[in-house]
Design an enzyme around this catalytic site. Structure first.
Site, PDB file in Angstrom:
ATOM      1  N   SER A 261      15.744  36.495  35.498  1.00 58.78           N
ATOM      2  CA  SER A 261      15.216  35.210  35.347  1.00 58.78           C
ATOM      3  C   SER A 261      14.975  34.185  34.209  1.00 58.78           C
ATOM      4  O   SER A 261      13.468  35.108  34.036  1.00 58.78           O
ATOM      5  CB  SER A 261      15.573  34.641  37.104  1.00 58.78           C
ATOM      6  N   LYS A 262      14.727  32.949  33.782  1.00 58.57           N
ATOM      7  CA  LYS A 262      13.990  32.737  33.421  1.00 58.57           C
ATOM      8  C   LYS A 262      12.467  32.465  33.037  1.00 58.57           C
ATOM      9  O   LYS A 262      11.318  32.775  32.612  1.00 58.57           O
ATOM     10  CB  LYS A 262      14.407  30.978  32.714  1.00 58.57           C
ATOM     11  N   ARG A 263      12.452  31.919  34.107  1.00 58.05           N
ATOM     12  CA  ARG A 263      11.202  31.759  35.173  1.00 58.05           C
ATOM     13  C   ARG A 263      10.837  33.256  35.850  1.00 58.05           C
ATOM     14  O   ARG A 263       9.698  32.943  36.240  1.00 58.05           O
ATOM     15  CB  ARG A 263      11.701  31.209  36.853  1.00 58.05           C
TER      16      ARG A 263
END
Ligand code: GLU
Length: 507
Positions: A261-263
């Site tokens: 994920s982007k996180r």
């Protein structure tokens, strides 16, 4: 008849392009180049609510940085434009009308509140053949009522009418034939009168058709949309020229547990974006470029996340990747995002650079540390980086490896002093200074045997003397070969550092 290969990368400008999107772009590019085809960049900006300023420029800049060339696009132009969906409204309107006219789609007036009410009333409500007649649409309402509502300016959507009970086959080059029953599909919204724009599904397939796309290569997350797309091609009578699908495997977190994920980038300390992203008023996300990656290394790393050349070759230039790329060696299983491997690729690509080029890349880093590279000749800088480049993963690592060339040590590693410095050492260092001063040639090859002979003739402990010497010159007992260091520093600087060390180091 074999058509010319035409592929498209079709990002939505809803934020920075993430690394998974970059891999999709790369695979499209490799496939296009391999087959002498065209690579289109289409901006899918029909979702005005999710539009993010700067995202389109970011996409262009990222692809340019990585060397992923675009043949047709907003900037490049081309015979199939416009390449931005918000500029193709007329085309979509015309195609929505075709589907309405031939009974493949219908107009629906249900408001969001009505739909919400229905969902809470009926478990697992789906707008489809089983429910559409109980909703407010052009199939359930009299024609004059429909006309009246439209004339009054009532907002509506157009829904695609899915015939239930049919097997829909998605032919995917990677996954084979995937069959699903049309009864599980809902009557997707394909157009909204509110913004006079189509939704992704309609715009995407109309454009793929009109742009004569032969292969739709995209992330696995789009696989669930594919049956609807197959039905849309059919509804338009375009099935014969419908593109082939390739749904690429997901990129997984480094531990393989779930989708990257982007996180994850911030959480695990590596970039998930090609370039640094500066959102308006938000937190900056790190990028591969700013973290010191070479674009060739990123390309090579990404190419191998889900594909291999059929043997264990790892280092491949863009041309080699193009030559070897095919989908038969693409994996269906998700690819673990092995960030350490990315670092390794960067290390390998740095080794391929000439010392001169590396020295150029090092100059801004020197400036950041208050060293003016113009005080040194390019030749000297190249020799300095040449000595240590085998140890670096990023250009910025050169500073740690070489700072003692530019700044004489002010402090000396306490641990090394304890181990290598004794009461006798100042006297021995004094002798060493005399030996060095007497050298006619201070080059590494000439100096080394003379110093070693002197140590042997005196019966000194080789390790202790050489490490004490190193301590005064470098500040700690590590670094490249000692006589390579002194050759580059020169006699005066070397001697000055030994004397300073003798003065400063106390036990
Ligand atoms: N606009 C979609 C995206 O953002 C395109 C998906 C596709 O390639 O069909 O990924």
């Amino acid at each position: 008849m074999d058509r010319k290969v035409r592929v498209r990368f079709a990002p939505s400008p809803t934020g920075p392009l993430h690394i998974g999107g970059v891999r999709t772009a790369l695979y499209n590019y490799l496939f296009a180049r391999k087959h002498g085809g065209d690579m289109i960049l289409r901006i899918e900006d029909t979702d005005s609510n999710r539009f993010v300023p700067g995202a389109e420029d970011y996409i262009n800049e990222s692809l340019a940085w990585l060397g992923i060339g675009i043949d047709e696009g907003v900037r490049e132009g081309g015979a199939y434009g416009p390449y931005k969906q918000s500029e193709r409204r007329d085309i979509y309107r015309e195609h929505v009308k075709i589907l309405l006219d031939n009974g493949k789609a219908y107009i629906a007036f249900d408001t969001p509140a009505e739909l919400e009410a229905k969902r809470s009333e009926v478990a697992n409500f789906q707008y489809d053949a089983s429910t559409r007649m109980s909703m407010r649409n052009s199939l359930s309402m009299p024609d004059d009522e429909v006309k009246r509502l439209i004339d009054e300016g009532t907002q509506y959507v157009v829904r695609f009418k899915v015939e239930p009970g049919r097997d829909v086959v998605v032919d995917d080059l990677l996954r084979g034939k995937v069959t699903i029953n049309s009864s599980i599909l809902d009557d997707k919204v394909i157009y909204k009168s509110a913004d006079d724009l189509p939704t992704y599904h309609l715009a995407n397939i109309v454009d793929d058709h009109l742009m004569e796309v032969t292969h739709v290569i995209r992330g696995e997350e789009w696989l669930p949309s594919a049956p609807l797309h197959v039905l849309l091609y059919e509804a338009f009578g375009w099935s014969d020229t419908a593109p082939k699908f390739v749904h690429l495997p997901l990129l997984l977190k480094p531990d393989g547990k779930g989708k990257l994920s982007k996180r994850d980038g911030d959480r695990l300390g590596f970039p998930v974006f090609p370039l640094e992203w500066h959102p308006e008023g938000g937190e900056i996300s790190s990028g591969y470029r700013e973290s010191g990656y070479l674009p060739e290394a990123v390309v090579n790393f990404l190419a191998l996340l889900g594909w291999n050349p059929g043997d264990d070759t790892e280092i491949m230039s863009m041309d080699e990747l193009i030559d070897k790329f095919d989908f038969s060696h693409c994996s269906k299983a998700g690819a673990k995002f092995d960030y350490e491997k990315g670092r390794w690729f960067n290390h390998e690509y740095l080794q391929k650079l000439s010392d001169e080029r590396l020295a150029e890349l090092f100059k801004p880093v020197l400036r950041q540390h208050g060293v003016n590279p113009d005080d040194y000749s390019d030749e000297l800088l190249a020799r300095v980086v040449g000595l240590v480049k085998g140890r670096i993963y990023f250009v910025k690592d050169l500073w740690d490896q070489t700072k003692f060339f530019f700044v004489a040590p002010e402090e000396y590693s306490a641990k090394d002093v304890k181990k290598r410095w004794s009461e006798d050492t100042p006297r021995i260092m004094g002798e060493l200074v005399d030996v060095l001063l007497a050298l006619p040639d201070f080059g590494s090859k000439a100096a080394e045997p003379v110093v070693l002979d002197w140590i042997a003739s005196k019966g000194y402990h080789l390790g202790n003397v050489m490490n004490a010497f190193r301590l005064t010159v470098v500040g700690e007992c590590k670094g490249p070969h000692m006589f390579d260091i002194t050759e580059l520093l020169g006699k005066d600087e070397t001697v000055a550092r030994i004397k300073k060390g003798v003065e400063r180091i106390k036990i």
